[in-house]
Design a protein around this motif. Structure first.
Motif, PDB file in Angstrom:
ATOM      1  N   ILE A 175      20.566 -29.763   1.555  1.00  0.00           N
ATOM      2  CA  ILE A 175      18.558 -30.379   1.996  1.00  0.00           C
ATOM      3  C   ILE A 175      19.156 -31.519   1.777  1.00  0.00           C
ATOM      4  N   LEU A 176      18.683 -32.238   2.805  1.00  0.00           N
ATOM      5  CA  LEU A 176      18.687 -33.480   3.574  1.00  0.00           C
ATOM      6  C   LEU A 176      18.074 -34.741   2.615  1.00  0.00           C
ATOM      7  N   ASP A 177      17.448 -34.318   2.433  1.00  0.00           N
ATOM      8  CA  ASP A 177      15.990 -35.531   1.285  1.00  0.00           C
ATOM      9  C   ASP A 177      17.141 -35.199   0.202  1.00  0.00           C
ATOM     10  N   PHE A 178      16.808 -34.170  -0.377  1.00  0.00           N
ATOM     11  CA  PHE A 178      18.062 -33.786  -2.153  1.00  0.00           C
ATOM     12  C   PHE A 178      18.749 -34.699  -1.964  1.00  0.00           C
ATOM     13  N   ALA A 179      19.730 -34.524  -1.268  1.00  0.00           N
ATOM     14  CA  ALA A 179      21.166 -35.279  -0.891  1.00  0.00           C
ATOM     15  C   ALA A 179      21.037 -36.777  -0.753  1.00  0.00           C
ATOM     16  N   LEU A 180      19.898 -37.705  -0.366  1.00  0.00           N
ATOM     17  CA  LEU A 180      19.844 -38.865  -0.351  1.00  0.00           C
ATOM     18  C   LEU A 180      19.009 -39.300  -1.338  1.00  0.00           C
ATOM     19  N   PHE A 195      18.001 -47.494   6.918  1.00  0.00           N
ATOM     20  CA  PHE A 195      17.025 -48.110   7.914  1.00  0.00           C
ATOM     21  C   PHE A 195      15.622 -48.375   7.337  1.00  0.00           C
ATOM     22  N   LEU A 196      15.366 -47.425   5.760  1.00  0.00           N
ATOM     23  CA  LEU A 196      13.997 -48.086   4.930  1.00  0.00           C
ATOM     24  C   LEU A 196      14.767 -48.693   4.378  1.00  0.00           C
ATOM     25  N   ASP A 197      13.206 -49.533   3.509  1.00  0.00           N
ATOM     26  CA  ASP A 197      13.289 -51.036   2.978  1.00  0.00           C
ATOM     27  C   ASP A 197      13.216 -50.090   1.488  1.00  0.00           C
ATOM     28  N   ASP A 198      13.789 -50.789   0.819  1.00  0.00           N
ATOM     29  CA  ASP A 198      13.478 -50.966  -0.979  1.00  0.00           C
ATOM     30  C   ASP A 198      12.602 -49.563  -1.496  1.00  0.00           C
ATOM     31  N   SER A 199      11.432 -50.314  -0.804  1.00  0.00           N
ATOM     32  CA  SER A 199      10.195 -49.608  -1.567  1.00  0.00           C
ATOM     33  C   SER A 199       9.896 -48.255  -1.169  1.00  0.00           C
ATOM     34  N   GLN A 200      10.829 -48.079  -0.086  1.00  0.00           N
ATOM     35  CA  GLN A 200      10.433 -46.640   0.267  1.00  0.00           C
ATOM     36  C   GLN A 200      11.464 -45.979  -0.218  1.00  0.00           C
ATOM     37  N   VAL A 201      12.760 -46.320  -0.358  1.00  0.00           N
ATOM     38  CA  VAL A 201      13.534 -45.657  -0.572  1.00  0.00           C
ATOM     39  C   VAL A 201      13.402 -44.717  -2.558  1.00  0.00           C
ATOM     40  N   ARG A 202      13.045 -46.508  -3.308  1.00  0.00           N
ATOM     41  CA  ARG A 202      12.213 -46.128  -4.482  1.00  0.00           C
ATOM     42  C   ARG A 202      11.563 -45.316  -5.255  1.00  0.00           C
ATOM     43  N   LYS A 203      10.502 -45.425  -4.133  1.00  0.00           N
ATOM     44  CA  LYS A 203       8.910 -44.646  -3.844  1.00  0.00           C
ATOM     45  C   LYS A 203       9.981 -42.703  -3.923  1.00  0.00           C
ATOM     46  N   LEU A 204      10.292 -42.618  -2.520  1.00  0.00           N
ATOM     47  CA  LEU A 204      11.477 -41.345  -2.470  1.00  0.00           C
ATOM     48  C   LEU A 204      12.206 -40.887  -3.916  1.00  0.00           C
ATOM     49  N   LYS A 205      12.771 -41.515  -3.997  1.00  0.00           N
ATOM     50  CA  LYS A 205      13.808 -41.392  -5.329  1.00  0.00           C
ATOM     51  C   LYS A 205      13.438 -41.017  -6.805  1.00  0.00           C
ATOM     52  N   LYS A 206      12.154 -41.836  -7.186  1.00  0.00           N
ATOM     53  CA  LYS A 206      10.810 -41.557  -7.936  1.00  0.00           C
ATOM     54  C   LYS A 206      10.336 -39.939  -8.008  1.00  0.00           C
ATOM     55  N   VAL A 207      10.251 -39.855  -6.920  1.00  0.00           N
ATOM     56  CA  VAL A 207       9.535 -38.588  -6.086  1.00  0.00           C
ATOM     57  C   VAL A 207      10.305 -37.349  -6.694  1.00  0.00           C
ATOM     58  N   LEU A 208      11.886 -37.601  -6.324  1.00  0.00           N
ATOM     59  CA  LEU A 208      12.859 -36.389  -5.954  1.00  0.00           C
ATOM     60  C   LEU A 208      14.005 -36.232  -6.790  1.00  0.00           C
ATOM     61  N   GLY A 209      12.899 -37.493  -7.584  1.00  0.00           N
ATOM     62  CA  GLY A 209      14.128 -37.498  -9.567  1.00  0.00           C
ATOM     63  C   GLY A 209      15.486 -38.403  -9.581  1.00  0.00           C
ATOM     64  N   GLY A 210      15.516 -39.029  -8.768  1.00  0.00           N
ATOM     65  CA  GLY A 210      17.126 -39.634  -7.812  1.00  0.00           C
ATOM     66  C   GLY A 210      16.840 -41.265  -9.269  1.00  0.00           C
TER      67      GLY A 210
END
Length: 212
Positions: A175-180, A195-210
């Motif tokens: 799954i692409l989202d989980f891989a990232l 090409f996502l900014d830091d806040s977006q990446v950290r938000k998604l990592k928090k949501v998916l457990g990264g």
């Protein structure tokens, strides 16, 4: 003579192919040993029973109480020993309203999906970045070629159900989202490659457990 030779070579090829065909009826998975790239080892025929070819798990509704509001119930070789080595498998897909199977790929198989309830928006992206997208209704079927990114979304107001068959007893899944965002890949690398900014990446990592 010129016409006989090509026929002879074709016949020879057919005989060689036939001679290399499987000489066993099936290869029921032996779960007592680990599986490998070629699948599971075969159980001894004397220990095979009819239950090795039967699986009742697809009759139950999957638990969609999760972040993607979806559930996949597989009947791969690990669940249905009898499909081992046959190049086929199946799974049930349950999607609650708003449910989604994010962009993902099956490295080892092509897929056919048939909708049995509800309305599902499904699509895939080719290696040329062409998008093939369709809203599917009960009885509709869609094919997803091997290895291509694809997704399914419940686009209706009620639960949706589909069954998906694969050209492998172990199609694999990424799954692409989980891989990232669901692992410890450093955020700065994710940002550089998406090409996502830091806040977006950290938000998604928090949501998916990264982490990272």
């Amino acid at each position: 003579m010129k016409m006989i030779l090509p026929f002879f070579f074709v016949l020879s090829s057919l005989l060689v192919s036939y001679s290399h065909a499987s000489v066993v009826d099936f290869c029921v998975a032996d779960f007592s040993v680990p599986d490998g790239p070629g699948g599971y080892a075969c159980k001894k025929p004397a220990t095979v029973t009819v239950d090795d070819f039967v699986f009742a798990g697809l009759s139950a509704t999957g638990n969609t109480s999760n972040i993607i509001k979806a559930a996949v119930t597989p009947a791969f070789a690990a669940q249905l020993a009898g499909v081992n080595g046959l190049g086929i498998s199946i799974a049930r897909l349950d999607l609650a309203p708003g449910g989604v199977i994010p962009f993902h790929t099956h490295p080892g198989a092509s897929e056919i999906l048939v909708v049995t309830q509800g309305k599902i928006c499904a699509g895939f992206v080719s290696s040329a970045n062409n998008v093939y997208l369709k809203t599917l209704y009960k009885g509709n079927i869609m094919v997803f070629p091997q290895g291509l990114l694809h997704f399914q979304i419940n686009s209706g107001d009620n639960p949706a159900i589909a069954y998906v068959s694969f050209s492998s007893s172990n199609p694999g899944l990424q799954i692409l989202d989980f891989a990232l965002f669901a692992n410890d890949l450093p955020s700065e690398l994710v940002e550089a490659t998406t090409f996502l900014d830091d806040s977006q990446v950290r938000k998604l990592k928090k949501v998916l457990g990264g982490t990272g």
